[in-house]
Design a protein around this motif. Structure first.
Motif, mmCIF file in Angstrom:
data_model
loop_
_atom_site.group_PDB
_atom_site.id
_atom_site.type_symbol
_atom_site.label_atom_id
_atom_site.label_comp_id
_atom_site.label_asym_id
_atom_site.label_seq_id
_atom_site.Cartn_x
_atom_site.Cartn_y
_atom_site.Cartn_z
ATOM 1 N N ARG A 67 76.706 6.622 9.848
ATOM 2 C CA ARG A 67 75.475 6.638 10.647
ATOM 3 C C ARG A 67 75.765 7.075 12.074
ATOM 4 N N SER A 68 76.895 6.645 12.623
ATOM 5 C CA SER A 68 77.273 7.032 13.980
ATOM 6 C C SER A 68 77.474 8.539 14.088
ATOM 7 N N LEU A 69 78.173 9.114 13.102
ATOM 8 C CA LEU A 69 78.384 10.566 13.116
ATOM 9 C C LEU A 69 77.070 11.315 12.972
ATOM 10 N N GLN A 70 76.157 10.797 12.152
ATOM 11 C CA GLN A 70 74.865 11.451 11.980
ATOM 12 C C GLN A 70 74.073 11.482 13.281
ATOM 13 N N THR A 71 74.096 10.396 14.026
ATOM 14 C CA THR A 71 73.352 10.357 15.281
ATOM 15 C C THR A 71 74.005 11.196 16.372
ATOM 16 N N MET A 72 75.309 11.483 16.233
ATOM 17 C CA MET A 72 76.037 12.192 17.285
ATOM 18 C C MET A 72 76.183 13.683 17.025
ATOM 19 N N ILE A 73 75.908 14.143 15.821
ATOM 20 C CA ILE A 73 76.157 15.550 15.491
ATOM 21 C C ILE A 73 75.329 16.484 16.367
ATOM 22 N N MET A 74 74.036 16.233 16.479
ATOM 23 C CA MET A 74 73.179 17.144 17.249
ATOM 24 C C MET A 74 73.507 17.159 18.739
#
Length: 315
Positions: free
Chosen positions: A176-183
């Motif tokens: 979830r952390s990576l998903q929120t940080m990708i953009m």
């Protein structure tokens, strides 16, 4: 090597002193009085006086500075005027967020900028080179906030692939952390990739014109080996220096990007502190940012020495 590092650390001391003076002096230029905001609407004169005594704002400026520096050397950056939390705990809470964002942004920047810079140098004055330069110029010209908004509209609103905003600590929920940080990392990395591409291309062209590259080609060394082993390795030094500077800039906080994606990092912390006239937080963040820049420059110098045999021999 250790002597060199020791000398650089000694040189960092006066630099940090200058940074602390600027940090302490500039925050005094912030408009308004934080004590008035803390006292509420009634603003009892006795309460105002007690608060000013509590935060030592009645002392002369020079006394305030030395008191702050002495406390900072003991690891005490003061108390936030707004949240009443220790500044060091606020920094410890926000810094890992910004470090994660910076690492991911630099990963995108390297993955995009360095290969394109190498290709542009090898294909100098061709269509590929011109397209790469146009892409790099576009990456430098497009504002981060506009790119962030467009990505939110496309990826989150239209396609629903990634969350539009928010943050989840990496060690709590890594995916979830990576998903929120990708953009946000991609938005920052795209601009950094343009800078790295230009520096990679320039450094590669300089090395490609060297005599030992012509000698390697004359000996029949494969073009792939010439580019990757002989050219790119020797072109790494200015790229490493630029990377350290860019990473230090990211540690200072990507203000607009963090605001758009609602990421609770250094950028949002410093913006909120300035608007709320939270002197202690502003001072602590600026001092830590300056120390981060000094550390990244030291890391860049050490890596340059390790990669350059002539520099190692000189030391």
């Amino acid at each position: 090597m250790y002597t060199y590092i020791g000398k650089r650390l000694l040189l960092a001391i006066p630099t940090l002193i200058i940074i602390s003076i600027f940090a302490f002096s500039l925050q005094k230029l912030l408009p308004g009085d934080p004590i008035l905001a803390m006292a509420g609407e009634e603003r009892d004169p006795q309460v105002l006086e007690l608060l000013r005594d509590k935060y030592r704002l009645n002392d002369p400026v020079i006394i305030q500075y030395f008191y702050w520096v002495g406390s900072a050397l003991r690891g005490d950056f003061g108390i936030s005027l707004r949240t009443n939390q220790p500044v060091l705990s606020l920094i410890a809470e926000k810094l890992p967020v910004t470090i994660q964002l910076a690492i991911m942004a630099m990963t995108f920047a390297f993955a995009i900028g360095v290969p394109i810079g190498i290709i542009a140098a090898v294909k100098k004055n061709t269509v590929v080179d011109y397209i790469a330069n146009i892409v790099a110029l576009s990456g430098l010209s497009v504002p981060n906030f506009w790119m962030g908004i467009m990505l939110i509209l496309l990826v989150s609103v239209k396609l629903g692939w990634l969350p539009a905003s928010g943050y989840e600590p990496f060690f709590r929920e890594p995916l979830r952390s990576l998903q929120t940080m990708i953009m946000p990392a991609f938005v920052l990395g795209l601009a950094l990739a343009a800078t790295l591409m230009r520096h990679t291309r320039s450094s590669m062209l300089t090395v490609l014109g060297a005599d030992y590259i012509r000698t390697a080609r004359a000996k029949g060394v494969s073009e792939r080996s010439v580019i990757l082993r002989h050219t790119f390795r020797n072109a790494l030094l200015p790229i490493i220096t630029m990377t350290a500077l860019l990473f230090g800039e990211l540690l200072a906080g990507a203000v607009l990007t963090e605001q758009i994606f609602t990421i609770p990092g250094f950028g949002k912390l410093i913006v909120d502190a300035v608007f709320n006239r939270d002197y202690a937080v502003v001072q602590g963040v600026v001092l830590c940012t300056g120390a981060g820049f000094i550390l990244m420059n030291l890391v860049a110098d050490v890596l340059s020495i390790l990669l350059n045999p002539r520099m190692r021999a000189a030391l």
